[in-house]
Write an enzyme that holds these catalytic residues in place. Structure first.
Site, PDB file in Angstrom:
ATOM      1  N   HIS A  15       0.620  -1.119  -0.075  1.00  0.00           N
ATOM      2  CA  HIS A  15       0.148  -0.078  -0.014  1.00  0.00           C
ATOM      3  C   HIS A  15       0.811   1.369  -0.086  1.00  0.00           C
ATOM      4  O   HIS A  15       0.329   2.407  -0.130  1.00  0.00           O
ATOM      5  CB  HIS A  15      -0.999  -0.084   1.074  1.00  0.00           C
ATOM      6  N   ARG A  23      -1.233   8.453  -8.234  1.00  0.00           N
ATOM      7  CA  ARG A  23      -0.880   9.569  -8.863  1.00  0.00           C
ATOM      8  C   ARG A  23       0.156   9.500  -9.904  1.00  0.00           C
ATOM      9  O   ARG A  23       0.536  10.337 -10.982  1.00  0.00           O
ATOM     10  CB  ARG A  23      -0.432  10.635  -7.939  1.00  0.00           C
ATOM     11  N   HIS A  48       2.935  -8.220  -2.882  1.00  0.00           N
ATOM     12  CA  HIS A  48       2.163  -8.930  -4.015  1.00  0.00           C
ATOM     13  C   HIS A  48       2.418  -8.353  -5.442  1.00  0.00           C
ATOM     14  O   HIS A  48       1.759  -7.342  -5.589  1.00  0.00           O
ATOM     15  CB  HIS A  48       0.931  -8.937  -3.388  1.00  0.00           C
ATOM     16  N   ARG A  50       0.599  -8.169  -8.333  1.00  0.00           N
ATOM     17  CA  ARG A  50      -0.871  -8.848  -8.977  1.00  0.00           C
ATOM     18  C   ARG A  50      -0.705  -8.584 -10.602  1.00  0.00           C
ATOM     19  O   ARG A  50       0.019  -8.036 -11.075  1.00  0.00           O
ATOM     20  CB  ARG A  50      -1.983  -8.065  -8.462  1.00  0.00           C
ATOM     21  N   GLU A  75       4.544 -12.821  -2.650  1.00  0.00           N
ATOM     22  CA  GLU A  75       2.903 -13.221  -2.823  1.00  0.00           C
ATOM     23  C   GLU A  75       2.583 -13.017  -4.680  1.00  0.00           C
ATOM     24  O   GLU A  75       2.860 -12.323  -4.999  1.00  0.00           O
ATOM     25  CB  GLU A  75       2.075 -12.491  -2.336  1.00  0.00           C
ATOM     26  N   HIS A 196      -3.735 -10.839   7.421  1.00  0.00           N
ATOM     27  CA  HIS A 196      -4.630 -10.277   6.538  1.00  0.00           C
ATOM     28  C   HIS A 196      -5.561  -9.501   7.667  1.00  0.00           C
ATOM     29  O   HIS A 196      -6.391 -10.191   8.330  1.00  0.00           O
ATOM     30  CB  HIS A 196      -5.381 -11.234   5.649  1.00  0.00           C
ATOM     31  N   GLY A 218       0.366  -4.938   6.695  1.00  0.00           N
ATOM     32  CA  GLY A 218       0.635  -3.975   5.785  1.00  0.00           C
ATOM     33  C   GLY A 218      -0.130  -3.064   5.755  1.00  0.00           C
ATOM     34  O   GLY A 218       0.376  -1.792   6.312  1.00  0.00           O
ATOM     35  N   HIS A 219      -1.667  -3.027   5.638  1.00  0.00           N
ATOM     36  CA  HIS A 219      -2.319  -1.811   5.460  1.00  0.00           C
ATOM     37  C   HIS A 219      -2.403  -0.703   6.766  1.00  0.00           C
ATOM     38  O   HIS A 219      -2.151   0.113   6.817  1.00  0.00           O
ATOM     39  CB  HIS A 219      -3.743  -2.208   5.161  1.00  0.00           C
TER      40      HIS A 219
END
Length: 247
Positions: A15, A23, A48, A50, A75, A196, A218-219
């Site tokens: 994140h 941006r 991760h 993605r 991940e 998580h 993380g977040h």
């Protein structure tokens, strides 16, 4: 496998990259965040990559592979593209996760039991490059047993249902589900990690579960870093989980 009070903190920096990608700038730099996290006591860095590249980019992973002092937990979805990339970078740890384009974040565990042949082939292929492969799964006995059958040495239990629980009864039930999952994983001879949705107000109960090797967070760290800085956020979380594990 660790069954002592020593619990590791894996810091997910996805994140930080989300903020950058919002941006299309070169900042904030997730690589700097990773180095700051290590300095503050992180035992590893999770990223991760993605399919839709919504946050972490290939360049981030390549740079991290060169500069990390701890270890990378990579991940990835079970796709040929990601398998080939993992073979290229050879991370210390790989966590196979489910992935759909529409989700805001990983919404559930990997269905190992429903696709054992496919997951076993992936585990075998990735193990050949020297990576320790874990499977991100729900705290479900069927999935845990399947994880052992496909040859994965480690699992990461999805703590999202616990994190999302709103009543004391729900919280207690979901925490017990995690405890049972940890015990089941240990009985199957697996290294058991978890993560998580964990944050500063719910992590202690999970960190106190005997037998958990590592928590990936993380977040919550990125959010708290807005107020205390990234090093401060990581250091506070590390102190919380170590204190809870020793209690």
């Amino acid at each position: 496998m660790s069954t002592s009070n020593r619990i590791l903190l894996g810091v997910n920096i996805d994140h930080v990259a989300t903020l950058r990608q919002a941006r299309g700038t070169r900042y904030p730099d997730p690589v700097k965040a990773a180095l700051d996290a290590e300095e503050a006591g992180a035992d590893g860095i999770t990223v991760h990559l993605r399919e839709d590249r919504r946050h972490i980019q290939e360049r981030d992973v390549l740079l991290l592979k060169d500069v990390l002092q701890t270890r990378m937990n990579f991940e990835m979805g079970v796709t040929e593209e990601m398998m080939a990339f993992a073979e290229r970078i050879r991370p210390a740890h790989i966590c196979l996760v489910p992935e759909t384009r529409q989700e805001l974040t990983t919404e559930g565990g990997l269905d190992v039991a429903g696709q054992e042949a496919r997951i076993k082939a992936a585990v075998e292929r990735l193990s050949k490059i020297g990576s320790e492969v874990s499977l991100f799964i729900d705290a479900d006995e069927r999935q845990i047993e399947a994880s052992r059958r496909v040859g994965a040495p480690a699992i990461e239990l999805h703590t999202g249902r616990y994190a999302d629980a709103t009543t004391p009864t729900e919280v207690a039930d979901e925490l017990q589900r995690i405890i049972d999952g940890v015990n089941c994983g240990l009985n199957e001879g697996l290294i058991v990690n978890a993560g998580h949705g964990l944050h500063y107000h719910n992590v202690e109960a999970v960190a106190a579960i005997k037998g958990i090797n590592e928590l990936n967070i993380g977040h919550a760290l990125v959010a708290h870093a807005l107020f205390v800085g990234f090093k401060g956020a990581v250091a506070e979380m590390k102190a919380l989980i170590l204190a809870a594990a020793k209690a």
